[in-house]
Design a protein around this motif. Structure first.
Motif, mmCIF file in Angstrom:
data_model
loop_
_atom_site.group_PDB
_atom_site.id
_atom_site.type_symbol
_atom_site.label_atom_id
_atom_site.label_comp_id
_atom_site.label_asym_id
_atom_site.label_seq_id
_atom_site.Cartn_x
_atom_site.Cartn_y
_atom_site.Cartn_z
ATOM 1 N N GLU A 53 0.871 -1.117 0.016
ATOM 2 C CA GLU A 53 0.049 0.304 0.082
ATOM 3 C C GLU A 53 0.887 1.100 0.008
ATOM 4 O O GLU A 53 0.552 2.194 -0.752
ATOM 5 N N ALA A 54 1.991 1.303 0.938
ATOM 6 C CA ALA A 54 2.856 2.250 0.807
ATOM 7 C C ALA A 54 3.289 2.596 -0.527
ATOM 8 O O ALA A 54 3.899 3.708 -0.925
ATOM 9 N N GLU A 55 3.770 1.405 -1.008
ATOM 10 C CA GLU A 55 4.717 1.646 -2.400
ATOM 11 C C GLU A 55 3.633 2.202 -3.408
ATOM 12 O O GLU A 55 4.196 2.983 -4.265
ATOM 13 N N SER A 56 2.405 1.747 -3.425
ATOM 14 C CA SER A 56 1.368 2.390 -4.301
ATOM 15 C C SER A 56 1.091 3.998 -4.072
ATOM 16 O O SER A 56 1.278 4.896 -5.068
ATOM 17 N N THR A 57 1.273 4.293 -2.752
ATOM 18 C CA THR A 57 1.382 5.823 -2.613
ATOM 19 C C THR A 57 2.385 6.432 -2.871
ATOM 20 O O THR A 57 2.194 7.595 -3.566
ATOM 21 N N VAL A 58 3.447 5.934 -2.828
ATOM 22 C CA VAL A 58 4.627 6.462 -3.298
ATOM 23 C C VAL A 58 4.700 6.718 -5.030
ATOM 24 O O VAL A 58 4.811 7.808 -5.399
ATOM 25 N N GLU A 59 4.407 5.714 -5.493
ATOM 26 C CA GLU A 59 4.061 5.516 -6.863
ATOM 27 C C GLU A 59 3.057 6.798 -7.373
ATOM 28 O O GLU A 59 3.326 7.449 -8.464
ATOM 29 N N ASP A 60 1.944 6.833 -6.561
ATOM 30 C CA ASP A 60 0.820 7.737 -6.970
ATOM 31 C C ASP A 60 1.318 9.090 -6.898
ATOM 32 O O ASP A 60 0.859 10.089 -7.521
ATOM 33 N N ILE A 68 11.422 11.621 -5.711
ATOM 34 C CA ILE A 68 10.667 10.840 -4.820
ATOM 35 C C ILE A 68 11.409 9.723 -3.963
ATOM 36 O O ILE A 68 11.197 9.143 -2.975
ATOM 37 N N SER A 69 12.685 9.745 -4.295
ATOM 38 C CA SER A 69 13.858 8.877 -3.764
ATOM 39 C C SER A 69 14.019 8.650 -2.376
ATOM 40 O O SER A 69 14.041 7.698 -1.570
ATOM 41 N N PRO A 70 13.675 9.876 -1.500
ATOM 42 C CA PRO A 70 13.982 9.876 0.038
ATOM 43 C C PRO A 70 12.645 8.870 0.454
ATOM 44 O O PRO A 70 13.091 7.908 1.381
ATOM 45 N N ALA A 71 11.636 8.932 -0.008
ATOM 46 C CA ALA A 71 10.178 8.081 0.517
ATOM 47 C C ALA A 71 10.731 6.622 -0.222
ATOM 48 O O ALA A 71 10.468 5.790 0.503
ATOM 49 N N GLY A 72 10.998 6.619 -1.499
ATOM 50 C CA GLY A 72 10.945 5.275 -1.973
ATOM 51 C C GLY A 72 12.264 4.488 -1.592
ATOM 52 O O GLY A 72 12.162 3.468 -1.162
ATOM 53 N N ASP A 73 13.406 5.199 -1.326
ATOM 54 C CA ASP A 73 14.726 4.395 -0.741
ATOM 55 C C ASP A 73 14.330 4.014 0.677
ATOM 56 O O ASP A 73 14.774 2.739 1.106
ATOM 57 N N VAL A 74 13.611 4.461 1.569
ATOM 58 C CA VAL A 74 13.021 4.019 2.803
ATOM 59 C C VAL A 74 12.152 3.080 2.777
ATOM 60 O O VAL A 74 12.327 2.046 3.608
ATOM 61 N N LEU A 75 11.345 3.032 1.821
ATOM 62 C CA LEU A 75 10.784 1.817 1.798
ATOM 63 C C LEU A 75 11.178 0.632 1.155
ATOM 64 O O LEU A 75 11.082 -0.477 1.664
ATOM 65 N N THR A 108 4.358 7.052 4.445
ATOM 66 C CA THR A 108 3.118 7.572 3.557
ATOM 67 C C THR A 108 2.638 8.875 4.233
ATOM 68 O O THR A 108 2.324 9.664 3.462
ATOM 69 N N GLU A 109 3.002 9.107 5.193
ATOM 70 C CA GLU A 109 2.511 10.540 6.060
ATOM 71 C C GLU A 109 3.375 11.639 5.435
ATOM 72 O O GLU A 109 2.911 12.930 5.347
ATOM 73 N N LEU A 110 4.428 11.243 4.862
ATOM 74 C CA LEU A 110 5.464 12.270 4.504
ATOM 75 C C LEU A 110 4.437 13.310 3.331
ATOM 76 O O LEU A 110 4.624 14.499 3.332
ATOM 77 N N PHE A 111 3.818 12.642 2.659
ATOM 78 C CA PHE A 111 3.051 13.382 1.448
ATOM 79 C C PHE A 111 1.865 14.226 2.063
ATOM 80 O O PHE A 111 1.307 14.971 1.314
ATOM 81 N N GLU A 112 1.501 14.283 3.458
ATOM 82 C CA GLU A 112 0.571 15.057 4.003
ATOM 83 C C GLU A 112 1.137 16.480 4.596
ATOM 84 O O GLU A 112 0.422 17.309 5.156
ATOM 85 N N HIS A 113 2.525 16.493 4.435
ATOM 86 C CA HIS A 113 3.177 17.587 5.006
ATOM 87 C C HIS A 113 3.644 18.710 3.838
ATOM 88 O O HIS A 113 4.564 18.348 3.305
ATOM 89 N N PRO A 114 2.806 19.849 3.847
ATOM 90 C CA PRO A 114 3.236 20.610 2.508
ATOM 91 C C PRO A 114 4.752 21.105 2.640
ATOM 92 O O PRO A 114 5.257 21.194 1.717
ATOM 93 N N ARG A 115 5.188 21.330 3.929
ATOM 94 C CA ARG A 115 6.699 21.560 4.142
ATOM 95 C C ARG A 115 7.496 20.711 3.675
ATOM 96 O O ARG A 115 8.926 21.008 3.141
ATOM 97 N N LEU A 116 7.253 19.552 3.999
ATOM 98 C CA LEU A 116 8.266 18.315 3.631
ATOM 99 C C LEU A 116 8.104 18.148 2.107
ATOM 100 O O LEU A 116 9.081 17.910 1.253
ATOM 101 N N LEU A 117 7.082 18.411 1.352
ATOM 102 C CA LEU A 117 6.819 18.438 0.031
ATOM 103 C C LEU A 117 7.546 19.268 -0.777
ATOM 104 O O LEU A 117 8.119 19.148 -1.904
#
Length: 125
Positions: A53-60, A68-75, A108-117
């Motif tokens: 599910e998390a990988e799908s979120t990252v892909e989306d 995207i690599s910081p999130a993808g690398d952690v996963l 997956t929560e990373l994508f809910e934080h505008p300042r991190l985005l």
């Protein structure tokens, strides 16, 4: 996280205003007890499902950010950790699954934080 690509990304963001975000999720002990009640196969199936599910979120999100690599690398690290770790005891395995699932949720929560985005959109290498 310590790939040259990520180091360059973080360096490029060094002049940005500091960001301190809190993890919004929490650990629900009922989830842990549900895992303890399951067998190892069920526990691992739950973790694999959450990773997928998390990988799908990252892909989306891939088309929404420059990098995207910081999130993808952690996963990927979490998936590798899941592959390599084998707890023979069901209680220890449940604790392992519970902890790793928490990290997956944080990714997956990373994508809910505008300042991190903003940091993921800052530049592309």
């Amino acid at each position: 996280m310590n790939t040259k690509h990520n180091v360059d990304l973080f360096s490029a963001c060094a002049d940005m205003r500091g960001v301190s975000e809190e993890w919004r999720a929490d650990y629900d002990l009922d989830d842990l007890f549900d895992l303890v009640a399951s067998d190892r196969v069920g526990q691992r199936a739950e973790l694999k499902s959450r990773l997928s599910e998390a990988e799908s979120t990252v892909e989306d999100q891939r088309s929404e950010v420059n990098v995207i690599s910081p999130a993808g690398d952690v996963l990927e690290e979490l998936r590798e950790y899941e592959r390599e770790t084998r707890e023979s005891d069901e209680v220890r395995n449940a604790a392992f699954v519970f902890a790793v699932a928490g990290f997956v949720e944080a990714v997956t929560e990373l994508f809910e934080h505008p300042r991190l985005l903003d940091r993921l959109n800052r530049t592309m290498y």
